[in-house]
Scaffold this motif. Structure first.
Motif, PDB file in Angstrom:
ATOM      1  N   ALA A  57     -31.258  80.970  30.612  1.00  0.00           N
ATOM      2  CA  ALA A  57     -29.797  81.019  30.488  1.00  0.00           C
ATOM      3  C   ALA A  57     -29.274  79.612  30.246  1.00  0.00           C
ATOM      4  CB  ALA A  57     -29.179  81.598  31.754  1.00  0.00           C
ATOM      5  N   GLN A  58     -28.307  79.491  29.340  1.00  0.00           N
ATOM      6  CA  GLN A  58     -27.698  78.202  29.041  1.00  0.00           C
ATOM      7  C   GLN A  58     -26.255  78.224  29.497  1.00  0.00           C
ATOM      8  OE1 GLN A  58     -28.469  76.389  25.200  1.00  0.00           O
ATOM      9  NE2 GLN A  58     -26.302  75.848  25.016  1.00  0.00           N
ATOM     10  N   GLY A  59     -25.833  77.182  30.206  1.00  0.00           N
ATOM     11  CA  GLY A  59     -24.461  77.111  30.687  1.00  0.00           C
ATOM     12  C   GLY A  59     -24.254  75.917  31.590  1.00  0.00           C
ATOM     13  N   ARG A  60     -23.340  76.098  32.556  1.00  0.00           N
ATOM     14  CA  ARG A  60     -22.984  75.023  33.490  1.00  0.00           C
ATOM     15  C   ARG A  60     -23.074  75.515  34.921  1.00  0.00           C
ATOM     16  NH1 ARG A  60     -19.677  73.285  29.236  1.00  0.00           N
ATOM     17  NH2 ARG A  60     -19.763  71.036  28.987  1.00  0.00           N
ATOM     18  N   LEU A  61     -23.311  74.596  35.821  1.00  0.00           N
ATOM     19  CA  LEU A  61     -23.357  74.892  37.238  1.00  0.00           C
ATOM     20  C   LEU A  61     -21.963  74.718  37.822  1.00  0.00           C
ATOM     21  CD1 LEU A  61     -25.480  75.651  39.359  1.00  0.00           C
ATOM     22  CD2 LEU A  61     -25.683  73.225  39.885  1.00  0.00           C
ATOM     23  N   GLU A  62     -21.480  75.760  38.505  1.00  0.00           N
ATOM     24  CA  GLU A  62     -20.177  75.681  39.152  1.00  0.00           C
ATOM     25  C   GLU A  62     -20.322  74.969  40.490  1.00  0.00           C
ATOM     26  OE1 GLU A  62     -19.132  79.854  39.253  1.00  0.00           O
ATOM     27  OE2 GLU A  62     -17.850  79.575  37.491  1.00  0.00           O
ATOM     28  N   GLU A  84     -21.790  68.340  35.071  1.00  0.00           N
ATOM     29  CA  GLU A  84     -20.856  68.038  33.988  1.00  0.00           C
ATOM     30  C   GLU A  84     -21.371  68.485  32.625  1.00  0.00           C
ATOM     31  OE1 GLU A  84     -21.759  65.186  36.119  1.00  0.00           O
ATOM     32  OE2 GLU A  84     -20.205  65.997  37.414  1.00  0.00           O
ATOM     33  N   ARG A  85     -22.674  68.678  32.480  1.00  0.00           N
ATOM     34  CA  ARG A  85     -23.262  68.959  31.168  1.00  0.00           C
ATOM     35  C   ARG A  85     -23.868  70.347  31.111  1.00  0.00           C
ATOM     36  NH1 ARG A  85     -26.148  64.361  28.029  1.00  0.00           N
ATOM     37  NH2 ARG A  85     -26.283  66.213  26.773  1.00  0.00           N
ATOM     38  N   LEU A  86     -23.969  70.846  29.881  1.00  0.00           N
ATOM     39  CA  LEU A  86     -24.692  72.085  29.643  1.00  0.00           C
ATOM     40  C   LEU A  86     -26.176  71.851  29.897  1.00  0.00           C
ATOM     41  CD1 LEU A  86     -23.293  73.442  26.252  1.00  0.00           C
ATOM     42  CD2 LEU A  86     -23.041  74.488  28.485  1.00  0.00           C
ATOM     43  N   PHE A  87     -26.846  72.846  30.458  1.00  0.00           N
ATOM     44  CA  PHE A  87     -28.287  72.799  30.578  1.00  0.00           C
ATOM     45  C   PHE A  87     -28.814  74.222  30.610  1.00  0.00           C
ATOM     46  CE2 PHE A  87     -26.834  72.844  34.971  1.00  0.00           C
ATOM     47  CZ  PHE A  87     -27.718  73.687  35.620  1.00  0.00           C
ATOM     48  N   ARG A  88     -30.125  74.351  30.550  1.00  0.00           N
ATOM     49  CA  ARG A  88     -30.764  75.664  30.598  1.00  0.00           C
ATOM     50  C   ARG A  88     -31.526  75.805  31.892  1.00  0.00           C
ATOM     51  NH1 ARG A  88     -33.125  76.426  24.449  1.00  0.00           N
ATOM     52  NH2 ARG A  88     -31.070  76.750  23.524  1.00  0.00           N
ATOM     53  N   VAL A  89     -31.448  76.989  32.458  1.00  0.00           N
ATOM     54  CA  VAL A  89     -32.244  77.320  33.634  1.00  0.00           C
ATOM     55  C   VAL A  89     -33.100  78.523  33.263  1.00  0.00           C
ATOM     56  CG1 VAL A  89     -30.475  78.806  34.688  1.00  0.00           C
ATOM     57  CG2 VAL A  89     -32.196  77.750  36.127  1.00  0.00           C
ATOM     58  N   GLY A  90     -34.367  78.478  33.648  1.00  0.00           N
ATOM     59  CA  GLY A  90     -35.261  79.556  33.259  1.00  0.00           C
ATOM     60  C   GLY A  90     -36.182  79.978  34.371  1.00  0.00           C
ATOM     61  N   GLY A  91     -36.615  81.204  34.292  1.00  0.00           N
ATOM     62  CA  GLY A  91     -37.535  81.756  35.269  1.00  0.00           C
ATOM     63  C   GLY A  91     -37.615  83.256  35.099  1.00  0.00           C
ATOM     64  N   ILE A  92     -37.733  83.958  36.205  1.00  0.00           N
ATOM     65  CA  ILE A  92     -37.847  85.410  36.234  1.00  0.00           C
ATOM     66  C   ILE A  92     -36.565  85.988  36.831  1.00  0.00           C
ATOM     67  CG2 ILE A  92     -39.173  87.339  37.194  1.00  0.00           C
ATOM     68  CD1 ILE A  92     -40.791  85.704  35.254  1.00  0.00           C
ATOM     69  N   VAL A  93     -36.092  87.109  36.273  1.00  0.00           N
ATOM     70  CA  VAL A  93     -34.937  87.806  36.855  1.00  0.00           C
ATOM     71  C   VAL A  93     -35.438  88.506  38.124  1.00  0.00           C
ATOM     72  CG1 VAL A  93     -33.177  89.568  36.522  1.00  0.00           C
ATOM     73  CG2 VAL A  93     -33.888  88.155  34.595  1.00  0.00           C
ATOM     74  N   PHE A 152     -26.688  63.537  18.353  1.00  0.00           N
ATOM     75  CA  PHE A 152     -27.890  64.073  18.988  1.00  0.00           C
ATOM     76  C   PHE A 152     -27.722  64.124  20.504  1.00  0.00           C
ATOM     77  CE2 PHE A 152     -32.147  63.398  20.829  1.00  0.00           C
ATOM     78  CZ  PHE A 152     -32.752  64.556  20.379  1.00  0.00           C
ATOM     79  N   GLN A 153     -27.189  63.072  21.089  1.00  0.00           N
ATOM     80  CA  GLN A 153     -26.991  63.015  22.547  1.00  0.00           C
ATOM     81  C   GLN A 153     -26.016  64.094  23.009  1.00  0.00           C
ATOM     82  OE1 GLN A 153     -28.602  61.188  24.738  1.00  0.00           O
ATOM     83  NE2 GLN A 153     -27.423  61.850  26.494  1.00  0.00           N
ATOM     84  N   ASN A 154     -24.972  64.347  22.244  1.00  0.00           N
ATOM     85  CA  ASN A 154     -23.983  65.354  22.619  1.00  0.00           C
ATOM     86  C   ASN A 154     -24.536  66.771  22.541  1.00  0.00           C
ATOM     87  OD1 ASN A 154     -22.046  63.429  23.124  1.00  0.00           O
ATOM     88  ND2 ASN A 154     -21.131  63.566  21.095  1.00  0.00           N
ATOM     89  N   ASN A 155     -25.513  67.004  21.676  1.00  0.00           N
ATOM     90  CA  ASN A 155     -26.077  68.340  21.499  1.00  0.00           C
ATOM     91  C   ASN A 155     -27.362  68.559  22.279  1.00  0.00           C
ATOM     92  OD1 ASN A 155     -24.068  69.253  19.756  1.00  0.00           O
ATOM     93  ND2 ASN A 155     -25.008  68.199  18.047  1.00  0.00           N
ATOM     94  N   LEU A 156     -27.801  67.585  23.037  1.00  0.00           N
ATOM     95  CA  LEU A 156     -29.031  67.679  23.801  1.00  0.00           C
ATOM     96  C   LEU A 156     -28.822  68.574  25.019  1.00  0.00           C
ATOM     97  CD1 LEU A 156     -31.867  66.457  23.721  1.00  0.00           C
ATOM     98  CD2 LEU A 156     -31.033  64.625  25.158  1.00  0.00           C
ATOM     99  N   VAL A 157     -29.685  69.569  25.181  1.00  0.00           N
ATOM    100  CA  VAL A 157     -29.583  70.502  26.307  1.00  0.00           C
ATOM    101  C   VAL A 157     -30.915  70.480  27.041  1.00  0.00           C
ATOM    102  CG1 VAL A 157     -29.174  72.887  27.000  1.00  0.00           C
ATOM    103  CG2 VAL A 157     -27.964  71.957  25.030  1.00  0.00           C
TER     104      VAL A 157
END
Length: 146
Positions: free
Chosen positions: A102-107, A50-59, A29-34
């Motif tokens: 969008a789901q991904g990683r921060l560079e 280091e981890r995947l996360f989601r960022v949301g808002g308006i384009v 569960f911890q490994n799949n938590l976003v």
């Protein structure tokens, strides 16, 4: 060995098996938590690189740039922005001025490298987290005005 000792060993073994199974489930569960973050939170450094996360808002209007399958755009919560890069086919409902998650990683440079982009599915829908984030950003912006 007495029956009493056998029973104690059986109960102890059962409890150990349950503990191991619980630990494995919680680890998965911890490994799949976003987690979900707003552009304001991402700019404040609350999101992990280091981890995947989601960022949301308006384009943001006028921010979409296409180069083949690679699309670059900016997500805003009307207070802060996050540049996003995505390679792939975007949802049909993706457009400027509309809600997106969008789901991904921060560079390291601050650009968000998306692995998945989700667009709202009708005129009135916005993911609850994104709507809450926009409302909070608007309150913060209006609080600074006289």
């Amino acid at each position: 060995m007495k029956k009493r000792h056998q029973r104690i060993l059986l109960i102890g073994g059962g409890l150990a098996a349950i503990a191991i199974a619980t630990a494995l489930v919680l680890n998965a569960f911890q490994n799949n938590l976003v987690f979900f973050f707003t552009p304001t939170q991402v700019n404040a450094g609350e999101a992990s690189q280091e981890r995947l996360f989601r960022v949301g808002g308006i384009v943001q209007a006028g921010s979409v740039r296409r180069d083949g399958l690679t699309v670059q755009f900016v997500v805003t919560d009307n207070a802060k922005t996050v540049p996003v890069s995505y390679t792939g086919i975007l949802p049909d409902l993706f457009s400027e001025g509309k809600g997106v998650v969008a789901q991904g990683r921060l560079e390291p440079g601050g650009r968000f490298l998306a692995q998945e982009v989700l667009a709202k599915h009708d005129e009135n829908y916005m993911p609850p987290e994104a709507q809450h984030a926009l409302n909070e950003a608007e309150k913060a912006t209006n609080a600074g005005r006289p």
